[in-house]
Scaffold this motif. Sequence first.
Motif, mmCIF file in Angstrom:
data_model
loop_
_atom_site.group_PDB
_atom_site.id
_atom_site.type_symbol
_atom_site.label_atom_id
_atom_site.label_comp_id
_atom_site.label_asym_id
_atom_site.label_seq_id
_atom_site.Cartn_x
_atom_site.Cartn_y
_atom_site.Cartn_z
ATOM 1 N N LEU A 155 -99.332 -70.220 -67.267
ATOM 2 C CA LEU A 155 -99.285 -69.981 -68.707
ATOM 3 C C LEU A 155 -99.555 -68.511 -69.023
ATOM 4 N N ASP A 156 -98.593 -67.856 -69.656
ATOM 5 C CA ASP A 156 -98.761 -66.447 -70.004
ATOM 6 C C ASP A 156 -99.736 -66.293 -71.176
ATOM 7 N N VAL A 157 -100.543 -65.242 -71.147
ATOM 8 C CA VAL A 157 -101.523 -65.001 -72.218
ATOM 9 C C VAL A 157 -100.820 -64.614 -73.512
ATOM 10 N N HIS A 158 -99.898 -63.653 -73.429
ATOM 11 C CA HIS A 158 -99.264 -63.106 -74.634
ATOM 12 C C HIS A 158 -97.881 -63.706 -74.863
ATOM 13 N N MET A 159 -97.766 -64.513 -75.905
ATOM 14 C CA MET A 159 -96.469 -65.085 -76.273
ATOM 15 C C MET A 159 -96.365 -65.109 -77.789
ATOM 16 N N PRO A 160 -95.164 -64.950 -78.329
ATOM 17 C CA PRO A 160 -95.004 -65.063 -79.784
ATOM 18 C C PRO A 160 -95.261 -66.497 -80.234
ATOM 19 N N GLY A 161 -95.689 -66.660 -81.467
ATOM 20 C CA GLY A 161 -96.007 -67.999 -81.954
ATOM 21 C C GLY A 161 -97.335 -68.462 -81.401
ATOM 22 N N ARG A 162 -97.351 -69.617 -80.778
ATOM 23 C CA ARG A 162 -98.582 -70.154 -80.199
ATOM 24 C C ARG A 162 -98.968 -69.322 -78.978
ATOM 25 N N SER A 163 -100.117 -68.688 -79.015
ATOM 26 C CA SER A 163 -100.548 -67.822 -77.918
ATOM 27 C C SER A 163 -100.895 -68.647 -76.683
ATOM 28 N N GLY A 164 -101.072 -67.939 -75.571
ATOM 29 C CA GLY A 164 -101.470 -68.622 -74.352
ATOM 30 C C GLY A 164 -102.793 -69.345 -74.507
ATOM 31 N N MET A 165 -103.763 -68.710 -75.178
ATOM 32 C CA MET A 165 -105.072 -69.338 -75.379
ATOM 33 C C MET A 165 -104.950 -70.571 -76.270
ATOM 34 N N ASP A 166 -104.127 -70.485 -77.328
ATOM 35 C CA ASP A 166 -103.931 -71.640 -78.210
ATOM 36 C C ASP A 166 -103.230 -72.779 -77.470
ATOM 37 N N THR A 167 -102.283 -72.411 -76.616
ATOM 38 C CA THR A 167 -101.586 -73.423 -75.822
ATOM 39 C C THR A 167 -102.554 -74.092 -74.853
ATOM 40 N N LEU A 168 -103.422 -73.286 -74.258
ATOM 41 C CA LEU A 168 -104.432 -73.813 -73.338
ATOM 42 C C LEU A 168 -105.329 -74.829 -74.049
ATOM 43 N N LYS A 169 -105.772 -74.474 -75.251
ATOM 44 C CA LYS A 169 -106.647 -75.384 -76.003
ATOM 45 C C LYS A 169 -105.914 -76.678 -76.354
ATOM 46 N N ALA A 170 -104.645 -76.559 -76.732
ATOM 47 C CA ALA A 170 -103.863 -77.749 -77.074
ATOM 48 C C ALA A 170 -103.661 -78.649 -75.851
ATOM 49 N N LEU A 171 -103.618 -78.027 -74.689
ATOM 50 C CA LEU A 171 -103.446 -78.779 -73.442
ATOM 51 C C LEU A 171 -104.720 -79.528 -73.056
ATOM 52 N N ASP A 172 -105.878 -79.061 -73.576
ATOM 53 C CA ASP A 172 -107.180 -79.674 -73.277
ATOM 54 C C ASP A 172 -107.430 -79.676 -71.769
ATOM 55 N N PRO A 173 -107.582 -78.482 -71.180
ATOM 56 C CA PRO A 173 -107.649 -78.366 -69.716
ATOM 57 C C PRO A 173 -108.789 -79.126 -69.059
ATOM 58 N N ASP A 174 -109.881 -79.362 -69.787
ATOM 59 C CA ASP A 174 -110.998 -80.104 -69.194
ATOM 60 C C ASP A 174 -110.602 -81.542 -68.865
#
Length: 212
Positions: free
Chosen positions: A59-78
Amino acid sequence: MMARSMNPDQAIFIVDDDPAVRDALSVVFSLEGFDVETFENGDDFINALPNLPSACVLLDVHMPGRSGMDTLKALDPDHYPAPVFIISGQGDIPMAVAAVKSGAFDFIEKPFDAETVVARVREGIAVVKRRLEAGDSDHAEHPDLQLLTPREREVLEQITAGASNKEAGRTLGISPRTIEVHRARIMEKLGAKNAADLVRIVLSGPDHMDAR
């Protein structure tokens, strides 16, 4: 629509807005026998998740729209049963460290070596699989942070805060080279292989760096 049939041990999702990076990683992992699916942004990936098996994610950190960090949170990595790797540039290390604290398995710095990326992904898949089979969310004995000297603990705090060797040296009043020496000793004492390992060790430690 039913989920795609993929072997999660040999599948990978690449989420990056740079087509050159997507293409390069896709070729590398396809040659290694992986079933590869690419996404150019976080929204497309998150929207596709219900129809995808749980497999490793780059997952790239910098992306237009939903950022990498936001995508990570949505994925719920835990609670995601596969490793998530953050792709970051040298200047993104503090963000990458934050991603590991948020549940990412590891981060991979650009520019990256194809052989190293594949090896780390294979290792990550194996580690997460062992954790799940063991049914142990803590998954490791806590290394004793008391093994570190006071100065090493100060250096470790800087590293896990995402500071570069230069920034850590400036803060602590010592040279970047001295920081490198301390870093090597810390990693040896705690059995860590990289900065992401150090972050996980600190987060899993019983004292979370509070003891002095």
